[in-house]
Each structure stands twice: as structure tokens, then as C-alpha cells.
Design a protein around this motif. Structure first.
Motif, PDB file in Angstrom:
ATOM      1  N   ALA A   1       0.851  -1.198   0.000  1.00  0.00           N
ATOM      2  CA  ALA A   1       0.000   0.000   0.000  1.00  0.00           C
ATOM      3  C   ALA A   1       0.885   1.246   0.000  1.00  0.00           C
ATOM      4  CB  ALA A   1      -0.904  -0.015   1.229  1.00  0.00           C
ATOM      5  N   PRO A   2       0.349   2.377  -0.468  1.00  0.00           N
ATOM      6  CA  PRO A   2       1.157   3.589  -0.590  1.00  0.00           C
ATOM      7  C   PRO A   2       1.925   3.969   0.680  1.00  0.00           C
ATOM      8  CG  PRO A   2      -0.949   3.915  -1.677  1.00  0.00           C
ATOM      9  CD  PRO A   2      -1.020   2.579  -1.020  1.00  0.00           C
ATOM     10  N   ASP A   3       1.281   3.816   1.840  1.00  0.00           N
ATOM     11  CA  ASP A   3       1.964   4.168   3.093  1.00  0.00           C
ATOM     12  C   ASP A   3       2.314   2.908   3.903  1.00  0.00           C
ATOM     13  OD1 ASP A   3      -0.600   3.485   3.635  1.00  0.00           O
ATOM     14  OD2 ASP A   3      -1.067   5.192   4.922  1.00  0.00           O
ATOM     15  N   GLY A   4       2.385   1.782   3.206  1.00  0.00           N
ATOM     16  CA  GLY A   4       2.682   0.520   3.890  1.00  0.00           C
ATOM     17  C   GLY A   4       4.166   0.330   4.157  1.00  0.00           C
ATOM     18  N   ILE A   5       4.482  -0.727   4.912  1.00  0.00           N
ATOM     19  CA  ILE A   5       5.890  -1.071   5.146  1.00  0.00           C
ATOM     20  C   ILE A   5       6.150  -2.510   4.729  1.00  0.00           C
ATOM     21  CG2 ILE A   5       6.273   0.586   7.019  1.00  0.00           C
ATOM     22  CD1 ILE A   5       6.172  -1.911   8.912  1.00  0.00           C
ATOM     23  N   TRP A   6       7.365  -2.711   4.246  1.00  0.00           N
ATOM     24  CA  TRP A   6       7.824  -4.027   3.798  1.00  0.00           C
ATOM     25  C   TRP A   6       8.880  -4.488   4.786  1.00  0.00           C
ATOM     26  CZ3 TRP A   6       6.751  -6.229  -1.276  1.00  0.00           C
ATOM     27  CH2 TRP A   6       7.424  -7.437  -1.510  1.00  0.00           C
ATOM     28  N   LEU A   7       8.681  -5.644   5.372  1.00  0.00           N
ATOM     29  CA  LEU A   7       9.616  -6.201   6.353  1.00  0.00           C
ATOM     30  C   LEU A   7      10.327  -7.403   5.736  1.00  0.00           C
ATOM     31  CD1 LEU A   7       7.315  -6.107   9.523  1.00  0.00           C
ATOM     32  CD2 LEU A   7       8.919  -4.353   8.733  1.00  0.00           C
ATOM     33  N   ALA A   8      11.585  -7.205   5.373  1.00  0.00           N
ATOM     34  CA  ALA A   8      12.381  -8.276   4.763  1.00  0.00           C
ATOM     35  C   ALA A   8      13.298  -8.874   5.817  1.00  0.00           C
ATOM     36  CB  ALA A   8      13.196  -7.725   3.592  1.00  0.00           C
ATOM     37  N   MET A   9      13.059 -10.149   6.133  1.00  0.00           N
ATOM     38  CA  MET A   9      13.853 -10.843   7.152  1.00  0.00           C
ATOM     39  C   MET A   9      15.082 -11.453   6.491  1.00  0.00           C
ATOM     40  SD  MET A   9      10.616 -12.651   9.065  1.00  0.00           S
ATOM     41  CE  MET A   9      11.523 -13.370  10.445  1.00  0.00           C
TER      42      MET A   9
ATOM     43  N   PHE B   1      11.163   2.620  -4.240  1.00  0.00           N
ATOM     44  CA  PHE B   1      11.235   2.042  -2.889  1.00  0.00           C
ATOM     45  C   PHE B   1      12.493   2.545  -2.194  1.00  0.00           C
ATOM     46  CE2 PHE B   1       8.755  -0.945  -5.376  1.00  0.00           C
ATOM     47  CZ  PHE B   1       7.663  -1.161  -4.555  1.00  0.00           C
ATOM     48  N   ALA B   2      12.443   2.627  -0.872  1.00  0.00           N
ATOM     49  CA  ALA B   2      13.595   3.103  -0.111  1.00  0.00           C
ATOM     50  C   ALA B   2      13.694   2.358   1.211  1.00  0.00           C
ATOM     51  CB  ALA B   2      13.468   4.599   0.149  1.00  0.00           C
ATOM     52  N   VAL B   3      14.931   2.194   1.680  1.00  0.00           N
ATOM     53  CA  VAL B   3      15.167   1.570   2.986  1.00  0.00           C
ATOM     54  C   VAL B   3      14.868   2.595   4.074  1.00  0.00           C
ATOM     55  CG1 VAL B   3      16.892   0.548   4.517  1.00  0.00           C
ATOM     56  CG2 VAL B   3      16.923   0.016   2.072  1.00  0.00           C
ATOM     57  N   ARG B   4      14.009   2.213   5.002  1.00  0.00           N
ATOM     58  CA  ARG B   4      13.678   3.097   6.123  1.00  0.00           C
ATOM     59  C   ARG B   4      14.577   2.817   7.334  1.00  0.00           C
ATOM     60  NH1 ARG B   4       7.976   4.051   5.333  1.00  0.00           N
ATOM     61  NH2 ARG B   4       7.859   5.001   3.264  1.00  0.00           N
ATOM     62  N   GLN B   5      14.901   1.534   7.492  1.00  0.00           N
ATOM     63  CA  GLN B   5      15.642   1.129   8.693  1.00  0.00           C
ATOM     64  C   GLN B   5      16.236  -0.253   8.460  1.00  0.00           C
ATOM     65  OE1 GLN B   5      13.058   0.766  12.097  1.00  0.00           O
ATOM     66  NE2 GLN B   5      14.695   0.279  13.529  1.00  0.00           N
ATOM     67  N   VAL B   6      17.401  -0.496   9.055  1.00  0.00           N
ATOM     68  CA  VAL B   6      17.946  -1.853   9.110  1.00  0.00           C
ATOM     69  C   VAL B   6      18.134  -2.183  10.592  1.00  0.00           C
ATOM     70  CG1 VAL B   6      19.788  -3.422   8.447  1.00  0.00           C
ATOM     71  CG2 VAL B   6      19.118  -1.579   6.891  1.00  0.00           C
TER      72      VAL B   6
ATOM     73  N   ALA C   1      23.291 -16.828  15.530  1.00  0.00           N
ATOM     74  CA  ALA C   1      23.445 -16.492  14.116  1.00  0.00           C
ATOM     75  C   ALA C   1      22.938 -15.073  13.915  1.00  0.00           C
ATOM     76  CB  ALA C   1      22.644 -17.457  13.239  1.00  0.00           C
ATOM     77  N   GLU C   2      23.466 -14.420  12.892  1.00  0.00           N
ATOM     78  CA  GLU C   2      23.033 -13.049  12.599  1.00  0.00           C
ATOM     79  C   GLU C   2      21.607 -13.041  12.064  1.00  0.00           C
ATOM     80  OE1 GLU C   2      25.595  -9.916  10.834  1.00  0.00           O
ATOM     81  OE2 GLU C   2      26.889 -11.604  10.350  1.00  0.00           O
ATOM     82  N   ARG C   3      20.840 -12.058  12.499  1.00  0.00           N
ATOM     83  CA  ARG C   3      19.508 -11.836  11.972  1.00  0.00           C
ATOM     84  C   ARG C   3      19.301 -10.339  11.807  1.00  0.00           C
ATOM     85  NH1 ARG C   3      19.401 -16.380  10.788  1.00  0.00           N
ATOM     86  NH2 ARG C   3      17.849 -17.991  11.175  1.00  0.00           N
ATOM     87  N   HIS C   4      18.843  -9.942  10.639  1.00  0.00           N
ATOM     88  CA  HIS C   4      18.570  -8.522  10.388  1.00  0.00           C
ATOM     89  C   HIS C   4      17.188  -8.372   9.764  1.00  0.00           C
ATOM     90  CE1 HIS C   4      22.980  -8.349  10.784  1.00  0.00           C
ATOM     91  NE2 HIS C   4      22.771  -7.097  11.150  1.00  0.00           N
ATOM     92  N   LEU C   5      16.592  -7.234  10.036  1.00  0.00           N
ATOM     93  CA  LEU C   5      15.304  -6.894   9.414  1.00  0.00           C
ATOM     94  C   LEU C   5      15.503  -5.615   8.611  1.00  0.00           C
ATOM     95  CD1 LEU C   5      12.249  -7.574   9.246  1.00  0.00           C
ATOM     96  CD2 LEU C   5      11.919  -5.899  11.079  1.00  0.00           C
ATOM     97  N   VAL C   6      15.208  -5.705   7.327  1.00  0.00           N
ATOM     98  CA  VAL C   6      15.270  -4.518   6.469  1.00  0.00           C
ATOM     99  C   VAL C   6      13.834  -3.993   6.318  1.00  0.00           C
ATOM    100  CG1 VAL C   6      15.978  -3.568   4.236  1.00  0.00           C
ATOM    101  CG2 VAL C   6      17.254  -5.489   5.238  1.00  0.00           C
ATOM    102  N   VAL C   7      13.623  -2.758   6.771  1.00  0.00           N
ATOM    103  CA  VAL C   7      12.307  -2.132   6.697  1.00  0.00           C
ATOM    104  C   VAL C   7      12.315  -1.179   5.498  1.00  0.00           C
ATOM    105  CG1 VAL C   7      10.590  -0.743   7.927  1.00  0.00           C
ATOM    106  CG2 VAL C   7      12.127  -2.262   9.222  1.00  0.00           C
ATOM    107  N   LEU C   8      11.408  -1.429   4.562  1.00  0.00           N
ATOM    108  CA  LEU C   8      11.336  -0.601   3.353  1.00  0.00           C
ATOM    109  C   LEU C   8       9.955   0.024   3.222  1.00  0.00           C
ATOM    110  CD1 LEU C   8      12.736  -3.679   2.176  1.00  0.00           C
ATOM    111  CD2 LEU C   8      13.752  -1.861   0.802  1.00  0.00           C
ATOM    112  N   GLY C   9       9.913   1.087   2.448  1.00  0.00           N
ATOM    113  CA  GLY C   9       8.641   1.725   2.138  1.00  0.00           C
ATOM    114  C   GLY C   9       8.706   2.326   0.739  1.00  0.00           C
ATOM    115  N   ARG C  10       7.619   2.920   0.332  1.00  0.00           N
ATOM    116  CA  ARG C  10       7.637   3.591  -0.978  1.00  0.00           C
ATOM    117  C   ARG C  10       8.403   4.905  -0.864  1.00  0.00           C
ATOM    118  NH1 ARG C  10       4.785   1.194  -4.827  1.00  0.00           N
ATOM    119  NH2 ARG C  10       3.177  -0.319  -4.245  1.00  0.00           N
TER     120      ARG C  10
END
Length: 209
Positions: free
Chosen positions: A160-168, A184-189, A199-208
Motif C-alpha cells: 500500500a502507498p503508506d505501507g511497510i515491507w519487512l524483509a527478514m 522504494f527506499a530503505v527506512r531502517q535496518v 546467528a546473525e539476523r537482520h530486518l530490512v524495513v522498506l517503504g515507498r
């Protein structure tokens, strides 16, 4: 029959370490889900993780670690496999509409059985390629099923236009940031600490963009 008490202790300790408060009955339902997954896995090979305690850590707690980042009323979990993180999130934070997407028929059959037997309201599973799914969602989750470029290339239309994408992800995917599609742009890692997981775990938070 696996003794649930040690699994319950492991899960409850992990939830506490993550700083989460889950609704009444959620721990029991998460253990019911793990037991169902273990039972089906013996026949259908849905996950390479076979040890019940490892399932708690690598599947349940790993999925719960992203719960603080989940937002909105609708969620699509792409390449969900046996329901990770989608089913775990549905149990831990009920009340949103969740679409579980996987192209593997065996896994989708398992998902439908899990939705039925765990009485998960508002959750449905569809067997489909990601690019063929329709709709727009406040939150999209994807657990290490592709590069950021491919994830967004196949499924970006679902956000959605103001949604967030959570890439594990496992390690921080610095080499993938350059391939993020336009728009699309990275909002936070976020560096995730999964209790009991070395083990390493990261979450990449993206949005439009």
C-alpha cells in the motif's frame, strides 16, 4: 509424543527476552502450531528443521522477533513456506487480515490445515506465484526467500502507498541495497537478537520512496 513442558519454558523465556506480551492462550496455540508442523514435516518435509527445540528458536522466536515492527490492518506474507512468520504473527497479534502466499502445493495444504485446526480468523492461504497475487497490504513480510531486488520486483505492487515491507535476512544484505527498484527506499535496518540463536539476523524495513 513430545513433552511440551520444556518447549513451553523455552518459548516463554524467549518471549520474555524479546520483551513481548502475547495475548492469553497464544503460547499454547504456538505450541499447537509447532506440534502440527512437526507432525506434517515427518511426511511432507516442509522444513529442514526437525528438532522441536530448534523449531521453537529458529521458527517461532525468529518470527516473533519482528512483531514490534508489524503495523496496519492487512498483512501479506510472501514465500511463507509453512507459515513463517505469517501464522506466528497471526497467533501473537490477532485481529488483522493476513494472506499467506506460497507456490508450493504441499505447504499450502499444510497452511490450510493449520488455519482450520488452530481456528485462525482472518487468515487465508493461497497457492500462487508472488507476481500473480492481487491486492494492497499495509504490511508485507518476506523471510529470506529472495534478494531485495527480486522481492520488490515480484511483489512491490502489493505494498500500500503508506505501507511497510519487512524483509527478514540473516547477515546485513549490504550488497543488495544497490538493487532496490526505483520507487522504494530503505527506512531502517534493525539488528535482531533472537533468543537462543547463535546467528546473525537482520530486518530490512522498506517503504515507498
Amino acid at each position: 509424543m513430545t513433552d511440551r513442558a520444556p518447549l513451553q519454558r523455552l518459548l516463554e523465556q524467549g518471549i520474555q527476552a524479546l520483551g513481548l506480551t502475547l495475548p492469553d492462550g497464544a503460547v499454547e496455540r504456538l505450541l499447537d502450531y509447532q506440534a502440527l508442523l512437526a507432525r506434517w514435516n515427518a511426511t511432507y518435509n516442509l522444513t529442514a528443521v526437525r528438532d522441536p527445540q530448534e523449531m521453537i528458536t529458529r521458527h517461532l522466536l525468529d518470527s516473533l522477533a519482528i512483531l514490534p515492527y508489524v503495523q496496519g490492518q492487512t498483512l501479506a506474507d510472501l514465500g511463507t513456506g509453512p507459515g513463517l512468520p505469517g501464522i506466528v504473527l497471526a497467533i501473537a497479534a490477532p485481529g488483522r487480515d493476513i494472506l499467506l502466499v506460497d507456490s508450493n502445493g504441499k505447504k499450502v495444504r499444510f497452511l490450510r490445515e493449520a488455519i482450520r485446526s488452530l481456528k485462525l480468523e482472518g487468515v487465508r492461504a493461497v497457492q500462487s506465484r508472488v507476481e500473480e497475487v492481487q491486492g494492497q497490504f499495509d504490511c508485507v513480510t518476506a523471510r529470506a526467500f529472495a534478494t531485495l531486488e527480486d522481492m520488490l520486483g515480484w511483489g512491490g505492487h502489493l505494498l500500500a502507498p503508506d505501507g511497510i515491507w519487512l524483509a527478514m535476512k540473516g547477515r546485513q544484505p549490504d550488497d543488495e541495497f544497490g538493487g532496490i527498484p526505483e520507487g522504494f527506499a530503505v527506512r531502517q535496518v534493525a539488528d535482531l537478537k533472537v533468543p537462543g540463536l547463535d546467528a546473525e539476523r537482520h530486518l530490512v524495513v522498506l517503504g515507498r520512496a
